[in-house]
Structure formats: C-alpha cells, structure tokens
Enzyme design. Structure first.
Site, short mmCIF file in Angstrom:
data_model
loop_
_atom_site.label_atom_id
_atom_site.label_comp_id
_atom_site.label_asym_id
_atom_site.label_seq_id
_atom_site.Cartn_x
_atom_site.Cartn_y
_atom_site.Cartn_z
N ALA A 63 -94.40 -41.09 55.35
CA ALA A 63 -94.41 -39.78 55.67
C ALA A 63 -92.95 -39.32 55.61
O ALA A 63 -92.45 -40.66 55.70
CB ALA A 63 -95.07 -39.41 56.88
N GLY A 102 -97.56 -43.66 55.53
CA GLY A 102 -98.38 -42.77 54.49
C GLY A 102 -98.63 -43.30 53.15
O GLY A 102 -99.44 -42.35 52.13
N GLU A 105 -101.00 -45.16 53.26
CA GLU A 105 -102.53 -44.26 53.02
C GLU A 105 -102.78 -43.37 52.33
O GLU A 105 -104.20 -43.35 51.69
CB GLU A 105 -101.94 -44.15 54.94
CG GLU A 105 -101.64 -44.97 55.48
CD GLU A 105 -101.29 -43.85 57.07
OE1 GLU A 105 -100.37 -43.36 57.49
OE2 GLU A 105 -102.14 -43.90 57.78
N GLU A 125 -95.38 -48.82 59.72
CA GLU A 125 -94.99 -47.45 61.12
C GLU A 125 -94.51 -48.19 62.86
O GLU A 125 -93.70 -47.83 63.46
CB GLU A 125 -96.31 -46.32 61.84
CG GLU A 125 -96.23 -45.66 60.43
CD GLU A 125 -97.18 -46.48 59.39
OE1 GLU A 125 -97.34 -47.79 59.08
OE2 GLU A 125 -97.78 -45.44 58.21
#
Ligand code: 3H9
Length: 690
Positions: A63, A102, A105, A125
């Site tokens: 992210a 992310g 993911e 993370e």
C-alpha cells in the site's frame, strides 16, 4: 487507460500492467484505474484470462504508506481484491522483484501466482506497526497453513520464490521473460477450463491446523514482542482465519488494522521507515561518486575484523593489515570462525564461505594498501597512534583514495589536518560487531569533499548499513547522547536505586536491556579506561573495575554470572558497595520509582539531542532517531528519542529538566533553547507537528 495502469491483449490473454515508480505502491491513482480495468476485463467476452504484472524494478511493494493516517479514498485495496475474486476467468499475478504487503495481498486475490527466480514475497506490515489489512492474514493461511502464515506475518521477513513455491504460495517459478511465461501459463490454465477457486474458498489446509501448536508459538512470540502491539494483533488475526468464517475473520482483520494504523507505535515505526531513507539523502544528489573496488582495513581486532567482514559480505575485495603476522593470523582466524558459525546456522553455504574468505588478502606491510580505493583504520583509540597511521597512509595511498577513521570520540578535523589531503578524510563509525550492527555514523569533517561523502553514503547502502551523516564533536551523535543518558546512573544508585531496578525501568520502557546489563555485556573496563584517559571518575563503576569485575567476561560486574550464563543475577556485594559509597557521602537511600529513572536518564538524552541539532552536528531530528534505534536499541515502537519527545510532550520534559536542574545544578538538565522551541511549535524544525 491511465499512466499508472495499462492493458494489452495477447491473443485473448489480457495483461494488466501497473506502473507507479519507484516501487509500484498501490496509491489511489493506481487503485482507481486498476479497478476500472478489472471490471472491464471481467465483462469482456474476448478475454479468456488475466495476467496482473508490474513495470519497473518490482511487483507492487505494498500500500502507499504516505496515505496512512489520511481519509481512505475508495476503492480501497480490499475492494480491489474483492473484485478480483468475483472474476470467473483465471487471474494470474506475475511477480518479479518484491511482492510485499498490499502487493502480496493483491496477488492473493488472484487464482494463481507465478514468479521469477529472484522474486521475494512477504507481508512486512508488522515492521510498520501494522498487520496486513488487505486480507493477507485471512488468505495467506489458506495457501500455506496457519503456522507458516503466522511465521511469515509476524517476522515480516519475505520468502524467496522457491520457498514460496514449496509452501504453496506460488504456483510456478520461471527464469527469463516472466510476462511471456505468465501469459502462457494463463492461456494453458484457461484452455484446461475451470472452475477456478478463489483463495478465500480454499479451506482444506485450515482444517488441519493444530491450534495447540499454533498457540504455543504465539506464547513465544508474545514474550519476544517487548511491548509491541502489532505482532500480537497479527497472531490474533491469523488465529481468526482458523476459527472464524472468512468474512468475519476479514472484518476482524480490518478492525485490528484500523486500531493499529492510528496507534502511536505504528506512527513511530512509519516515521522510522521514512527517517532511514531520508538520512541517506545528501544535498546535491547528483554529486559524482568515486569508484571503490578494493577496501583496506587497518587492525584485525574485533572492530577491524567486523568492518572487513561487512565489506566482504557486500562483495568487496578487502586487504586486512596488522602489525605482526601473529595478530594478522589471529584476526583472519576469527573471521573464518565467524563464517563457520554462519554455515552451521544455515545462513551461509560452504561455497559462499569459501568465496568470502577468498576476498581477503592479509598483510603486515602498508605498501600493500597502495591498490585500495578506501582505507579504514580501526587501531587503538589514541590521537598520536591515529596520526601516525594517517601519516603512513598519506605516503602510500593514491590520490583520491578515501581515508577513513573508525574513531568513536577523537577529533577528525585534527586527524585530517595532519595529512596533505584533508578533503579525502572522514569518519566511518561502525558499531560492534560491525558485520552485524546496522548503524554507520558517517562523520563529515570540516574539509571533507562532497564526492568523498557521497561515495561512502552510497557504499554504506551497498554493504547493508543504515547510514547517518553527522558532524565532528566528542562522541558524535550516538556516544555523546549516551554519555548524557548515563550521567545520572551513578547518582541514581547512590540515592537508593539498584542496578536491577534501573535496568527493569529500561526494559519495561522497551529497551532490549538496561544500562548496567549493557555495561556488563560490553565490558566495564572500556568505560573505565576512557574515564581515566579524560581524568573522570564514576565511584561505583571504578571500584568494580578495581576489583576485577569487568562484567560478563569476568563472570562478575554489576551482576553475577554463573559459568557461561548470559543473564546476570543481582549481587548482594554490589548492593553493599553502593550503600557503603552512599554512606561515605552522607546520602540517605530513598525509594526511587521508574518515572524518576526515566526522566533523569532519557530526558537528558533528548536534551543533548536538541543541543546536537542546534550545533548542526545532525541535520535532522529524524537522523538522531535513526542512530538511536539502529545503534543503541531505542525501542522502535517509540520511534527514537526525538520522536518520543513529541509523544511525551516537550513542555513536560522541560518542566522536569528544570526541576532536576534546580536540585542538582547539573548542566545536562539545563533545557536547550531548541527544546523550548519544540514545546512552542510542536516540531524540531519549527515547521510542522513532529
Ligand atoms: C501495506 O501494504 C498495508 C496493507 O496490508 C493494507 C492496506 C489497507 N509506500 O526503500 P527504497 C518509497 S503497508 C510509499 O529506498 P529499495 C521510499 O520511501 C506496506 N512509498 O527502495 C523511497 O522514497 P524516496 C507494506 C514507498 O529499492 C522509494 O520508495 N510494504 C513505499 O531499497 C524507494 O524505496 C512495505 O512495507 C510504500 N509502500 O527497496 C514495503 N515503499 O526515494 C516497503 C517504498 O523518496 N518498502 N517507498 O526516499 C520496502 O521495503 C522497500 O522500499 C523495497 C525497495 C524493498 C520495496
């Protein structure tokens, strides 16, 4: 399409390419067109399969961390992944470089993942004080099992493509043109026909979870978390994946993520992420670099040997110089032993060990350093000795060779003034063991040339160090502040605190160990020698040293160590000694609480940091945080001393410093003007809130 997302069609296989340099982070300007492209491809009857790939050096690295703490712009990552899972035709993530956070993911939203041999996949993370918030904690266990997922998520360490393949995370590993392979893979899968099961619906491995084994691992990691919330939340989320239906576990993951992202710990860890990258930036980023091929290291003791290993590990040829064959062989023998330990631990192969050792050339003749491009001395900490070494280097080194000292305290301007080429002289202050510790203080002397500085900053990165450029002063940033932190240690003992109480206040704060444990580990004789050289005394520490109590290496220091034990136990003799010395000074012992210990040790540390900023010894407050987290074990969840000062409140710190200044008259408690400005503006540079 957009600049960030493009679509190509290769005979019925769509290739969606994300292009968001430098690391393809999933910023809003990527998510929005990506979502639109996926919706269109889902509904396009001409498209039989979809490959999701990235341009540039890496697959999606996560992210966009800069978006955290701001209102979420839709579609968020979870929406993109959810949409992927509604696509009936096969979806294939083509992973090169790193698929992190992310990014992984997103790949878990695809039916299949293929990677090239050098790819690495992970959910880091936790290192930002977070948990994977895009479904990673719920989907990864479905592919690799709950225990393996727990280890990957809680460590935050990426796994290589082959390991990921073995674990079931990746379906195929390819060499060569990854996109071409991925397209063929997708076409073949589409030809065979579906149905294709989204990861969310693959429950088989979860059903095999042995929760007792899982919980035992969690107990162990909770102990190691040292007050950090994220690892515990990660474990909880993975457990939920086992015990709750998919959607409930996903909702629970989201709730944990929302709490963590707003926490001080995550803010602190995100601050450190950017601080480390900022610290490596110099004004004039296009400054040319000098070519470094061979590195010379003078002194094959613990420090010199460690420095030599750090460069060999970074791929450099190293010439190691000692004064005698005996000392040289001892040093080289120690290096070989260290590599043998790495082989035994499985972190180095026998072949790699042989190659590493082949990078070393030993010598006792300064003339053999003539072909080096960078020479670092790690000899005895004495100005006369250092100047003698630099004189010899001045005579043999080619023009343009960078001459570095590993001094911890000495005036590098004085060393530089003793040679004919002060522009080539700087400090490289490594931390022991230098092949392990990540911090490198790069000391810029008055006359250091910008290209010499830029060269070593770049080099530090290549040998895996976190570099911080600092100016010349006694102890530079780290050791100067350490002295301020330790200035009250003896006073606290004499007034009634025990070494155990003080160390506990530190470990409760989040430090890996307290100052007395650290002293015992490093050897109390080091500080003793230092004090004697500077005409200083510390009554308790000096007496312990006079008694031959040097810490762990002599089995006794501030604590007692059973044969071979690394953890010490309190020693009544030391406590009696403290009481005796207190009585001699007429000090009546009193109860001292953890708060007082923290404010008399850590507030002066911050105050010294403020003075260092005022004197421009450090360029930014965040540089100081990087030094303290990477070199001294300051708890990452508090972001370093200068960031923590913001959390603690500069006004409170000033008030307590003034109180102690009044009581003791000591300079370390006199609030620095910059600390006062911090209290007024809320930031160290007077601009935005810290
Ligand atoms: C996440 O994904 C949360 C989700 O689970 C849930 C969401 C709901 N964002 O390190 P470098 C910048 S959390 C923004 O020097 P390298 C970096 O600041 C994320 N910026 O390159 C630097 O900027 P500058 C999980 C980022 O080749 C530049 O890119 N992912 C991000 O040595 C180059 O970075 C991670 O934690 C980002 N995600 O290493 C991975 N990443 O040039 C974080 C980098 O202005 N990233 N930047 O200084 C990394 O570990 C390394 O950057 C990587 C490349 C290994 C990828």
């Amino acid at each position: 399409m957009s600049n960030s997302v493009s679509v190509a069609n290769e005979n019925g296989v769509a290739i969606v390419t994300i292009d968001n340099p430098p690391v393809n982070a999933l910023s809003f300007h990527v998510r929005e067109p990506l979502m639109q492209a996926l919706v269109a491809l889902r509904d396009d009857a001409e498209v039989a399969a979809i490959v999701l790939a990235c341009a540039g050096r890496t697959f999606v690295a996560g992210a966009d961390i800069t978006e955290f703490g701001k209102p979420v712009q839709q579609p968020d990552l979870r929406a993109v992944v959810a949409l992927l899972e509604t696509i009936a035709k096969p979806t294939v993530a083509a992973i090169h470089g790193t698929a992190l956070g992310g990014g992984l993911e997103l790949a878990l939203g695809c039916h299949f993942r293929v990677a090239n041999t050098g790819a690495r996949l992970g959910l880091p993370e936790v290192k930002l004080g977070l948990l994977p918030g895009g479904g990673g904690t719920v989907r990864l266990p479905r592919l690799v099992g709950a225990v393996k997922a727990l280890r990957i998520i809680v460590s935050g360490t990426p796994v290589g493509a082959q390991e990921a393949h073995g674990a079931g995370l990746v379906d195929a590993v390819f060499e060569g043109d990854l996109t071409a392979h991925a397209v063929n893979f997708a076409r073949e899968i589409a030809r065979k026909g579906g149905p294709f099961t989204p990861v969310r619906d693959r429950d088989d491995l979860l059903k095999e979870t042995d929760l007792a084994t899982f919980d035992a691992e969690v107990v162990d990691l909770a102990r190691k978390a040292r007050g950090l919330e994220a690892p515990i939340a990660c474990a909880q989320a993975v457990r939920n994946a086992v015990t709750l239906p998919f959607d409930d576990a996903l909702a629970a993951e989201r709730a944990l993520f929302v709490t963590l992202v707003a926490s001080d710990q995550s803010r602190a860890q995100r601050h450190l992420f950017f601080a480390e990258r900022e610290a490596a930036k110099l004004p004039g980023k296009d400054t040319p670099k000098r070519r470094i091929g061979r590195v010379g290291v003078i002194g094959a003791g613990t420090m010199g040997g460690g420095i030599a290993m750090a460069f060999a590990n970074g791929g450099f040829a190293v010439t190691l110089l000692e004064t005698s064959q005996e000392a040289l062989q001892r040093g080289l023998g120690m290096i070989e032993k260290n590599y043998t330990v790495s082989v035994a631990r499985g972190s180095l192969s026998e072949d790699a060990k042989r190659d590493r050792l082949a990078q070393f050339k030993g010598s006792t003749d300064y003339a053999d350093l003539a072909d080096c491009d960078l020479i670092i001395e790690a000899v005895f900490e004495d100005m006369a000795v250092k100047k003698e070494v630099f004189g010899k280097l001045d005579a043999i080194a080619r023009p343009g060779v960078i001459l570095a000292t590993n001094t911890s305290y000495l005036d590098i301007n004085e060393i530089a003034a003793s040679v004919s080429r002060p522009q080539d002289v700087l400090g490289l202050h490594f931390f022991s063991p230098a092949n392990v510790m990540k911090l490198l203080e790069i000391v810029r002397a008055e006359k250091t040339a910008p290209d010499a500085l830029a060269t070593v900053v770049d080099l530090a990165r290549r040998v895996g160090k976190v570099a911080v450029v600092v100016g010349v002063c006694h102890g530079f940033v780290g050791n100067r502040m350490l002295a301020a932190r330790g200035s009250e240690s003896e006073a606290l003992l004499l007034e009634g605190a025990t070494p155990g109480q003080i160390d506990k206040a530190f470990t409760d704060f989040g430090w890996p160990m307290g100052p007395f444990q650290m002293g015992d580990l490093a050897g109390l004789d080091i500080g003793w020698r230092n004090r004697k050289a500077r005409g200083l005394t510390a009554v308790i520490s000096d007496t312990l040293c006079e008694q031959g109590r040097f810490g762990q290496k002599s089995g006794r220091g501030f604590y007692l160590y059973e044969a071979g034990a690394r953890a010490g136990v309190p020693d009544p003799e030391v406590e009696a000694l403290i009481r005796e010395k207190a009585a001699e000074r007429g000090i009546e012992p009193r109860a001292i609480g953890a708060d007082e210990i923290i404010e008399r040790t850590l507030y002066p540390l911050i105050n010294e940091g403020a003075k260092i900023l005022e004197e421009k010894i450090a360029a930014r407050a965040s540089d100081i945080d990087v030094v303290w987290v990477n070199g001294y074990g300051f708890p990452i969840g508090k972001g370093g001393p200068m960031f923590w000062a913001g959390l603690e409140g500069a006004a409170k710190i000033i008030e307590r410093l003034e109180y102690w200044h009044q009581r003791t008259g000591k300079d370390v408690f006199k609030p620095a003007p910059l600390l006062k400005r911090m209290a007024e503006t809320g930031s160290w540079d007077g601009s935005a809130a810290a």
